[in-house]
Enzyme design. Structure first.
Site, mmCIF file in Angstrom:
data_model
loop_
_atom_site.group_PDB
_atom_site.id
_atom_site.type_symbol
_atom_site.label_atom_id
_atom_site.label_comp_id
_atom_site.label_asym_id
_atom_site.label_seq_id
_atom_site.Cartn_x
_atom_site.Cartn_y
_atom_site.Cartn_z
ATOM 1 N N HIS A 34 -5.830 8.065 2.644
ATOM 2 C CA HIS A 34 -5.940 8.402 1.230
ATOM 3 C C HIS A 34 -6.407 7.197 0.430
ATOM 4 O O HIS A 34 -6.396 6.062 0.916
ATOM 5 C CB HIS A 34 -4.624 8.961 0.672
ATOM 6 C CG HIS A 34 -3.463 8.015 0.794
ATOM 7 N ND1 HIS A 34 -2.739 7.862 1.948
ATOM 8 C CD2 HIS A 34 -2.897 7.167 -0.098
ATOM 9 C CE1 HIS A 34 -1.782 6.984 1.764
ATOM 10 N NE2 HIS A 34 -1.862 6.531 0.527
ATOM 11 N N ARG A 45 6.740 6.776 -5.719
ATOM 12 C CA ARG A 45 6.575 7.177 -4.312
ATOM 13 C C ARG A 45 7.856 7.018 -3.508
ATOM 14 O O ARG A 45 8.498 5.969 -3.549
ATOM 15 C CB ARG A 45 5.479 6.325 -3.683
ATOM 16 C CG ARG A 45 5.089 6.780 -2.274
ATOM 17 C CD ARG A 45 3.944 5.964 -1.746
ATOM 18 N NE ARG A 45 4.400 5.042 -0.714
ATOM 19 C CZ ARG A 45 3.639 4.119 -0.138
ATOM 20 N NH1 ARG A 45 2.380 3.984 -0.503
ATOM 21 N NH2 ARG A 45 4.136 3.332 0.787
ATOM 22 N N ASP A 62 -0.778 4.691 5.227
ATOM 23 C CA ASP A 62 0.317 3.790 4.831
ATOM 24 C C ASP A 62 0.979 3.094 6.030
ATOM 25 O O ASP A 62 1.261 3.731 7.047
ATOM 26 C CB ASP A 62 1.404 4.567 4.074
ATOM 27 C CG ASP A 62 0.924 5.040 2.706
ATOM 28 O OD1 ASP A 62 0.036 4.391 2.123
ATOM 29 O OD2 ASP A 62 1.459 6.057 2.222
ATOM 30 N N HIS A 87 -6.866 4.101 3.117
ATOM 31 C CA HIS A 87 -5.840 3.575 4.021
ATOM 32 C C HIS A 87 -4.899 4.673 4.494
ATOM 33 O O HIS A 87 -4.822 5.761 3.905
ATOM 34 C CB HIS A 87 -5.015 2.474 3.347
ATOM 35 C CG HIS A 87 -4.190 2.957 2.198
ATOM 36 N ND1 HIS A 87 -4.729 3.290 0.982
ATOM 37 C CD2 HIS A 87 -2.856 3.186 2.082
ATOM 38 C CE1 HIS A 87 -3.775 3.694 0.166
ATOM 39 N NE2 HIS A 87 -2.618 3.656 0.820
HETATM 40 C C1 SIN Z 1 -0.612 5.090 -2.487
HETATM 41 O O1 SIN Z 1 -1.519 4.707 -1.777
HETATM 42 O O2 SIN Z 1 0.532 5.205 -2.078
HETATM 43 C C2 SIN Z 1 -0.872 5.407 -3.941
HETATM 44 C C3 SIN Z 1 -1.734 6.599 -4.127
HETATM 45 C C4 SIN Z 1 -1.969 6.891 -5.585
HETATM 46 O O3 SIN Z 1 -1.507 6.134 -6.448
HETATM 47 O O4 SIN Z 1 -2.624 7.897 -5.876
#
Ligand code: SIN
Length: 286
Positions: A262, A277, A105, A103
């Site tokens: 990612h 995050r 974000d 995805h």
């Molecule tokens: C995310 O998609 O923000 C999380 C990525 C992760 O936990 O490595």
């Protein structure tokens, strides 16, 4: 590109570099901040090791790249609306992990995130890596004919399958016992973005569709859109466009959400993983 104040080592063939010589807990010199930002724009994902950040220090580090912003649907850290804790507990075996599908974000928003700074507090003894895909390379390696077709298309995005009426997290199902996700009808809103966007800082063109939030092409049904979208998704995650980051406690990743996808690999059932995050305010894709 050469740097005077930081050491930069590639992690993958297309994107991703590890930066050494930086303590993100302290304010950086102007020159160092500029070089870190240049490395970020040139490589789309940057990694740091052995950092120790409290929430305020993490937000200050994130401001090297953009302005921290709160995101909808996911409960934030008390007193810090711009920070979310992403956790999978040992007892969450068999459940989805947050971010486990490819995805980009918040593409369901009018102004999707510029990027995010992710800081690892606790990692499993093995597994739990994060994969990043280079959406510039994905676009640039398509044929002239395909690029011309995509250049004229708009995509419809929605958070429906994550945070809306079709949420896989609905009613606590599949969510970590430690994360609170509030799915609601708000998640079903539709948002349009160009299929190919121009990065506002680099000026380069890149693909801007992702399997989690892109529903279909504007003016087409989901069934009509699916074959081309599936082709694009498979193309974007070709091995040579992807880098893989192996976390340690204290590692930091910062990704440019405007030109990457990612995915957090879910291969550590029975172990705890806790990353934190800060999301950064983005602009309207053009
Ligand atoms: C995310 O998609 O923000 C999380 C990525 C992760 O936990 O490595």
């Amino acid at each position: 590109m050469s740097y005077e104040t930081i050491q930069v080592t590639p992690v993958g063939g297309a994107i991703g570099v590890e930066i050494a010589g930086v303590n993100l807990a302290e304010p950086l010199s102007n020159r160092q901040a500029q070089e870190v930002h240049e490395a970020f724009l040139a490589n789309s994902v940057v990694f740091f090791r052995d950092q120790t950040l409290d929430p305020e220090q993490q937000k200050r580090a994130a401001r090297l790249f953009g302005e921290p912003v709160a995101i909808p649907f996911v409960k934030s850290l008390d007193g810090h609306p711009e920070i979310i804790d992403i956790v999978k507990e040992a007892e969450d075996a068999g459940k989805y992990n947050f971010g486990g599908n490819w995805h980009t974000d918040t593409t369901f928003l009018e102004t999707p995130a510029l990027g995010s700074l992710l800081y690892a507090l606790e990692v499993p003894p093995r597994g739990g890596d994060t994969l990043f895909a280079d959406m510039y390379a994905a676009y640039e390696t398509l044929s002239d004919g395909m690029r011309a077709l995509l250049d004229g298309l708009t995509a419809v995005h929605t958070a429906s399958r994550s945070y809306g009426s079709q949420s896989k997290f609905q009613g606590g199902r599949n969510t970590s016992v430690s994360m609170k996700i509030d799915a609601s009808e708000e998640g079903d809103r539709l948002m349009e973005h160009p299929v190919v966007r121009t990065h506002p800082e680099s000026g380069r063109r890149c693909l801007f569709v992702n399997p989690n939030y892109t529903l279909r092409f504007k003016g087409m049904t989901e069934a009509e859109s699916r074959p081309l979208l599936e082709f694009l998704y498979a193309h974007c995650i070709r091995d040579e466009f992807v880098c893989r980051f192996r976390w340690q406690a204290g590692s930091v990743a910062v990704w440019d959400n405007r030109c990457t996808m990612h995915r957090a690999v879910n291969d550590y059932d029975g172990h705890r993983r806790h990353v934190r995050r800060v999301t950064l305010q983005g602009d309207r894709p053009h």
